[in-house]
Every structure is written in C-alpha cells, then in structure tokens.
Design a protein around this motif. Structure first.
Motif, PDB file in Angstrom:
ATOM      1  N   LEU A  12      46.223  51.806  38.429  1.00 24.61           N
ATOM      2  CA  LEU A  12      47.150  52.925  38.630  1.00 24.61           C
ATOM      3  C   LEU A  12      48.560  52.602  38.155  1.00 24.61           C
ATOM      4  CD1 LEU A  12      46.035  54.121  42.193  1.00 24.61           C
ATOM      5  CD2 LEU A  12      45.357  55.047  39.964  1.00 24.61           C
ATOM      6  N   THR A  13      48.986  51.358  38.344  1.00 24.25           N
ATOM      7  CA  THR A  13      50.378  50.996  38.029  1.00 24.25           C
ATOM      8  C   THR A  13      50.540  50.308  36.686  1.00 24.25           C
ATOM      9  OG1 THR A  13      50.217  48.827  39.102  1.00 24.25           O
ATOM     10  CG2 THR A  13      50.837  50.710  40.490  1.00 24.25           C
ATOM     11  N   VAL A  35      52.558  52.197  45.316  1.00 26.53           N
ATOM     12  CA  VAL A  35      52.174  52.699  43.992  1.00 26.53           C
ATOM     13  C   VAL A  35      53.164  53.747  43.505  1.00 26.53           C
ATOM     14  CG1 VAL A  35      50.417  54.018  42.754  1.00 26.53           C
ATOM     15  CG2 VAL A  35      49.731  52.159  44.295  1.00 26.53           C
ATOM     16  N   HIS A  36      53.609  54.661  44.388  1.00 23.41           N
ATOM     17  CA  HIS A  36      54.462  55.759  43.944  1.00 23.41           C
ATOM     18  C   HIS A  36      55.842  55.281  43.486  1.00 23.41           C
ATOM     19  CE1 HIS A  36      55.594  55.508  48.257  1.00 23.41           C
ATOM     20  NE2 HIS A  36      56.797  55.758  47.785  1.00 23.41           N
ATOM     21  N   GLU A  84      46.518  57.082  45.437  1.00 23.53           N
ATOM     22  CA  GLU A  84      47.372  56.128  46.141  1.00 23.53           C
ATOM     23  C   GLU A  84      46.853  55.900  47.562  1.00 23.53           C
ATOM     24  OE1 GLU A  84      52.061  55.173  47.127  1.00 23.53           O
ATOM     25  OE2 GLU A  84      51.494  57.175  46.428  1.00 23.53           O
ATOM     26  N   ALA A  85      46.367  56.962  48.192  1.00 23.55           N
ATOM     27  CA  ALA A  85      45.833  56.830  49.556  1.00 23.55           C
ATOM     28  C   ALA A  85      44.589  55.944  49.561  1.00 23.55           C
ATOM     29  CB  ALA A  85      45.508  58.205  50.124  1.00 23.55           C
ATOM     30  N   ILE A  86      43.721  56.089  48.551  1.00 32.15           N
ATOM     31  CA  ILE A  86      42.531  55.237  48.460  1.00 32.15           C
ATOM     32  C   ILE A  86      42.950  53.778  48.309  1.00 32.15           C
ATOM     33  CG2 ILE A  86      40.513  54.679  47.054  1.00 32.15           C
ATOM     34  CD1 ILE A  86      40.356  57.636  46.278  1.00 32.15           C
ATOM     35  N   CYS A  87      43.913  53.541  47.431  1.00 23.84           N
ATOM     36  CA  CYS A  87      44.395  52.179  47.183  1.00 23.84           C
ATOM     37  C   CYS A  87      44.984  51.565  48.458  1.00 23.84           C
ATOM     38  CB  CYS A  87      45.426  52.206  46.055  1.00 23.84           C
ATOM     39  SG  CYS A  87      46.015  50.599  45.539  1.00 23.84           S
ATOM     40  N   GLU A  88      45.822  52.322  49.141  1.00 22.63           N
ATOM     41  CA  GLU A  88      46.455  51.807  50.361  1.00 22.63           C
ATOM     42  C   GLU A  88      45.431  51.516  51.447  1.00 22.63           C
ATOM     43  OE1 GLU A  88      49.450  54.538  51.561  1.00 22.63           O
ATOM     44  OE2 GLU A  88      50.907  53.876  50.055  1.00 22.63           O
ATOM     45  N   ARG A  89      44.437  52.380  51.586  1.00 21.71           N
ATOM     46  CA  ARG A  89      43.408  52.162  52.606  1.00 21.71           C
ATOM     47  C   ARG A  89      42.629  50.885  52.304  1.00 21.71           C
ATOM     48  NH1 ARG A  89      39.630  55.389  55.657  1.00 21.71           N
ATOM     49  NH2 ARG A  89      38.721  53.911  57.146  1.00 21.71           N
ATOM     50  N   VAL A 136      37.447  66.676  48.762  1.00 25.84           N
ATOM     51  CA  VAL A 136      38.426  66.122  49.687  1.00 25.84           C
ATOM     52  C   VAL A 136      38.278  64.602  49.757  1.00 25.84           C
ATOM     53  CG1 VAL A 136      39.129  65.995  52.111  1.00 25.84           C
ATOM     54  CG2 VAL A 136      38.626  68.210  51.070  1.00 25.84           C
ATOM     55  N   VAL A 137      39.394  63.900  49.617  1.00 29.61           N
ATOM     56  CA  VAL A 137      39.439  62.443  49.747  1.00 29.61           C
ATOM     57  C   VAL A 137      39.771  62.115  51.197  1.00 29.61           C
ATOM     58  CG1 VAL A 137      40.666  60.354  49.040  1.00 29.61           C
ATOM     59  CG2 VAL A 137      40.084  62.098  47.334  1.00 29.61           C
ATOM     60  N   ALA A 138      38.840  61.468  51.887  1.00 30.53           N
ATOM     61  CA  ALA A 138      38.997  61.234  53.321  1.00 30.53           C
ATOM     62  C   ALA A 138      40.218  60.391  53.643  1.00 30.53           C
ATOM     63  CB  ALA A 138      37.739  60.570  53.880  1.00 30.53           C
ATOM     64  N   ALA A 139      40.576  59.479  52.759  1.00 27.37           N
ATOM     65  CA  ALA A 139      41.739  58.628  53.024  1.00 27.37           C
ATOM     66  C   ALA A 139      43.045  59.409  52.948  1.00 27.37           C
ATOM     67  CB  ALA A 139      41.785  57.468  52.022  1.00 27.37           C
ATOM     68  N   TYR A 140      43.005  60.600  52.347  1.00 28.17           N
ATOM     69  CA  TYR A 140      44.231  61.384  52.163  1.00 28.17           C
ATOM     70  C   TYR A 140      44.349  62.518  53.166  1.00 28.17           C
ATOM     71  CZ  TYR A 140      47.778  64.219  49.833  1.00 28.17           C
ATOM     72  OH  TYR A 140      48.912  64.956  49.542  1.00 28.17           O
ATOM     73  N   GLU A 141      43.302  63.302  53.315  1.00 31.63           N
ATOM     74  CA  GLU A 141      43.330  64.435  54.245  1.00 31.63           C
ATOM     75  C   GLU A 141      41.917  64.835  54.610  1.00 31.63           C
ATOM     76  OE1 GLU A 141      45.067  67.851  52.427  1.00 31.63           O
ATOM     77  OE2 GLU A 141      43.848  67.711  50.617  1.00 31.63           O
ATOM     78  N   THR A 142      41.787  65.508  55.754  1.00 31.35           N
ATOM     79  CA  THR A 142      40.496  66.023  56.192  1.00 31.35           C
ATOM     80  C   THR A 142      40.711  67.388  56.829  1.00 31.35           C
ATOM     81  OG1 THR A 142      40.738  64.904  58.329  1.00 31.35           O
ATOM     82  CG2 THR A 142      39.521  63.724  56.606  1.00 31.35           C
ATOM     83  N   GLY A 143      39.630  68.062  57.188  1.00 35.66           N
ATOM     84  CA  GLY A 143      39.743  69.340  57.882  1.00 35.66           C
ATOM     85  C   GLY A 143      39.282  70.506  57.044  1.00 35.66           C
ATOM     86  N   ALA A 144      39.088  71.660  57.710  1.00 36.99           N
ATOM     87  CA  ALA A 144      38.570  72.858  57.046  1.00 36.99           C
ATOM     88  C   ALA A 144      39.535  73.392  56.001  1.00 36.99           C
ATOM     89  CB  ALA A 144      38.265  73.934  58.089  1.00 36.99           C
ATOM     90  N   ALA A 145      40.836  73.358  56.303  1.00 29.84           N
ATOM     91  CA  ALA A 145      41.816  73.878  55.347  1.00 29.84           C
ATOM     92  C   ALA A 145      41.791  73.062  54.056  1.00 29.84           C
ATOM     93  CB  ALA A 145      43.217  73.850  55.960  1.00 29.84           C
ATOM     94  N   ALA A 146      41.701  71.728  54.185  1.00 29.97           N
ATOM     95  CA  ALA A 146      41.646  70.872  52.999  1.00 29.97           C
ATOM     96  C   ALA A 146      40.376  71.136  52.208  1.00 29.97           C
ATOM     97  CB  ALA A 146      41.725  69.406  53.417  1.00 29.97           C
TER      98      ALA A 146
END
Length: 485
Positions: A353-354, A383-384, A395-400, A428-438
């Motif tokens: 990524l970087t 990363v950001h 980035e969320a996957i990497c951090e997790r 939906v990427v679980a490391a970033y967000e979850t839920g019905a709205a996502a």
C-alpha cells in the motif's frame, strides 16, 4: 571426474573411475580401464569387475527391450512417444546433460545438474534436468554449517540434517496449489541429502510491489492484492495442518508467468505441538560487531547489508525484521504461532500500500538492528500518513493484521483472506465497518444498475401512492361539502 582425483578409499576409487568410464562411454569408444587407473593394475581390475557387473545387468535389460530407463522401455509400447517435451528447444546450460560448471559440485544422481540458482543457510538450490520426464526441476542440497556442499562420505551435523529433512517433509505434505510440490527426497551416491521440487519461473512479490508503484500497467493494485489473497489461502491451509511458516516476506512469495502464486522457503517452519528444532532467538554480535557465521544469499542484501545482518541462534540470516512480529523481535519464540504469520502478511500489505517496508523510509538503507529497535518501540507510521489515497478499508485490514498483541489481530488467516476478498468484490470489510446500513451501501455500489431500477420503481410507487392520497383527500372534501349543503 579426472583420473588423478579418485576418491579416498579403494572401493570408492574404483567406483569413481567406473563412473568416469560410463561418462566417457556416452561420448566416445570404451576407454581403457588401465589408462583410467593411471597404470594401477589392481585398480584397473576392480574397474573391469564393475564393468562386468554392469554389462550383465545391461544384457538383461537388452533382452527385456530396455536400456534401464522408463523412457527406453516406452519405445516398445505401441504408439507411445518417449520423446515428448513441452519446453522449447533447450540452449546453453539449459540443454539436457549440459556440462556442469566448475563452481557447481558434482552430484551423483539421475539428474543432470545445470547451475546453482540460490543458496541459503541450510541448503543450495540447483536447476537440474530430469532426463526420464524431460523436465526442469529445482534440487535443494543440504549444506555444512560453513555453507559448503559436503564432500564424499562426510557426515552433516545431525541437527542440521534433521532440520533439512523436516523442511522436505513439511513442504512435501503441504499439498496445496500455493506450495511448491516436492517430488523426491534422497541421497546421492556420495551420501549427500537432497530433495527435488518444481522449478518456479517468475517474479517475487518485491518486484511486483515495485512495478505497482512504478505505474506498470500489467501490475495494478487489485492484481497485487489478488496475489496476497492467494498467499493468505496457502498459509491458512498450512495453519490447518498445524504448520506456521515464521518467515513470510515479499522475497518468499513467487508468482509464475501464468499467475500461479507460491509461498516459498519453509525452512524455518514449525509444527505446532511438536518440539521446535529451530532456535529463532536473535544472536547478539560479538565484540567486533559481527557474528562468525557464513553469509548466504537466502536472505539477500536487499533486505539489509551483510555487514549488519541479523542472525538467529541457529545461524540463519534474518536480514531486516520489518516483517517480523513484535513477539518474535522480543525473543518470545514460544509465543510465535499462527498470529505471527498474520502479522507478517499484514506487513507485506503495508509494503504494497505504501511502497516502502514498515519502519523503513523511501530510499533508506538502515541497519537491521535499527529496524529491530523500531519494531520494539511501537507500530510503524500509519498508512494514510504515507499514502492518503489508500482506501480506508485496506488500511483497516492492514492495521488489524499488524496489531501489536497477537490476540488483537485477525483470529486466523482465513478471516484476513475474507476481508481482502470482500474488498476486491466490493463487499463490506469487517475490519472497517459492519451492520445493515454498511451492507446496503455496498450492495448499491455493486449493483448500480439494479439499484437505479429499483429506485425508479420505488419513486413511481411513492408518486402513485401520493397521487391516490391526493385524489382520496379531494373526494372526501367534496363529500363533506355536499353533506353540509
């Protein structure tokens, strides 16, 4: 072998000279055994005796319509073609039976050794030709502690030999498309241990990352992420077999010309629940700042100069610890389990990524000890900060994956693979967000055409309902006026 350089013992000298006899027999008329023996009549008689045994066996094979090889026996089987070859015509040192270079030790096997392609702490890898199946293979040969192929009759250190055999057995039993298959484990006539495996042609992940960041149209970020996804799947299979790699880094990931992806070099692998034969604690340099262990190419100079390389207590060269989990950097080898591999793949994702290794700035060539100290202090720069354009999900996957504590990382390699696959598929990427709205937002992005059609239908439906409500309201008002009159 030159006649002036026979083996040390009488029997071994005779065998060596007879091997030279057979070698010359392929290219010229039968040589004179007495001439080969340098005038030694007793030695010449032993060679003659060996030739007699060989000719008797050859006679039996001739009566069977064979010359001792599977390809020769195939000549008598109807329309079978024993000369099939799928490779283009070989040339140079790729030709079958090409002379062995002077710097390549003579290995007495059924394979033709062509050249050395890699060398590590435990073994040297040679490209060889298999004349029976007409294919190129890689042959790994066990080395002495000083990095030299052992001489005839020389015994290896038992611990090193055990680790070499364990590597062959582990790799051979990991029957997955992402692990290079092992074909044979054996000893040559000099007693040297070797195993053969598929010869992989292609590029490693280091080069792929460089090509992604150079704008190479052939290697997009999405394609490189697909490579990492296949790495996750191969390592997850190994974890299911209770095997931890412990040395994952871009240099140990190879991608073939047709997209095949392999996780290489299982020499430091550990089988969970078994006694660990490797001591991965980092060795301390002596007073001169160096360690008296031969440098090898297995952890090459691109990952930290040999003048400052890190070594394990076993003498393996670690190079930069940029992909090393903190627990391993701290010397807590008993805590190095499957979560360590998750961290290392996360570090490879960080590099992808970087465009730079964790803890190492662009263009920097810092010593491994400096990188190790940084690993022990804390996480690398986010990363950001280095690449603001990187998608937040990646980035969320990497951090997790790179969490400091093993329990805070993905629970397994398949979970990380699931998030990478979800990103590539627009889910939906679980490391970033979850839920019905996502889930709804991702569904809309994946199905824009269908979502637009449904939105239009919904709009028409709402408009229709609103129209009906207006008409009904007007009717009720009219009825009320008529009732009042």
């Amino acid at each position: 072998m030159d006649a002036a350089e026979p083996g040390p013992g009488g029997d071994e000298r005779a065998e060596a000279l007879f091997a030279a006899y057979l070698s010359r027999l392929r290219d010229e008329d039968a040589p004179d055994p007495l001439e080969l023996a340098g005038g030694d009549a007793r030695l010449a008689a032993e060679v003659e005796q060996l030739r007699g045994h060989w000719e008797r066996v050859q006679g039996v094979l001739d009566r069977l319509g064979a010359d001792g090889s599977a390809s020769a026996r195939a000549r008598g089987l109807g329309d079978a073609d024993p000369g099939i070859t799928l490779d283009p015509a070989p040339s140079g040192d790729e030709a079958a039976g090409a002379p062995t270079p002077d710097d390549v030790p003579e290995l007495w096997t059924s394979y033709h050794v062509q050249r050395e392609v890699a060398r590590g702490a435990m073994g040297a890898v040679f490209r060889v030709h298999d004349p029976a199946l007409r294919r190129k293979l890689a042959m790994k040969v066990a080395l002495r502690r000083d990095g030299v192929v052992p001489n005839s009759g020389e015994e290896l250190d038992p611990a090193r030999l055990s680790r070499f055999l364990e590597e062959a057995q582990i790799t051979g039993q990991l029957e997955h498309p992402g692990v290079v298959p092992v074909h044979e484990l054996g000893l040559d006539v000099k007693g040297r241990a070797y195993f053969t495996m598929r010869l992989v042609r292609g590029v490693d992940l280091r080069e792929i990352i460089e090509r992604v960041h150079s704008g190479d149209a052939e290697w997009t970020l999405a394609r490189a992420l697909g490579v990492l996804l296949r790495v996750c799947e191969a390592v997850a299979f190994a974890h299911a077999k209770q095997v931890v790699h412990r040395d994952l880094k871009p240099g140990n990931v190879m991608v073939g010309r047709f997209g095949e992806t392999y996780v290489m070099d299982w020499g430091l692998a550990k089988v969970l629940g078994r006694e660990d034969r490797r001591d991965l604690r980092l060795a301390e340099p002596d007073a001169s700042g160096t360690i008296s262990v031969v440098e090898t190419d297995r952890r090459d100079g691109s990952e930290g100069g040999p003048e400052s390389a890190l070594y394990t207590m076993d003498g393996d060269v670690v190079g930069t610890p940029a992909y090393m989990p903190p627990e391993q950097a701290r010397g807590q080898v008993e805590a190095v389990g499957t979560a360590a591999d998750v961290y290392s793949v996360g570090a490879m994702l960080y590099h992808l990524l970087t465009g730079q290794r964790p803890y190492v700035g662009p263009g920097e060539r810092v010593s491994p000890r400096t990188v190790l100290a940084a690993v022990l202090r804390g996480p690398p720069r986010p990363v950001h900060e280095l690449r603001p354009d990187v998608p937040a999900e990646l980035e969320a996957i990497c951090e997790r994956a790179m969490q400091r504590e093993p329990g805070d990382r993905y629970p397994g390699m398949l979970a990380m693979a699931g998030d990478l696959r979800a990103f590539l598929e627009g889910r939906v990427v679980a490391a970033y967000e979850t839920g019905a709205a996502a889930e709804l937002r991702k569904w809309v992005r994946r199905n824009r055409g269908l979502a637009t059609a449904w939105a239009a239908v919904l709009l028409v439906l709402v408009a229709g309902l609103a129209g009906i409500a207006v008409v009904q309201s007007a009717r009720r008002a009219t009825e009320q006026r008529l009732t009042a009159d």
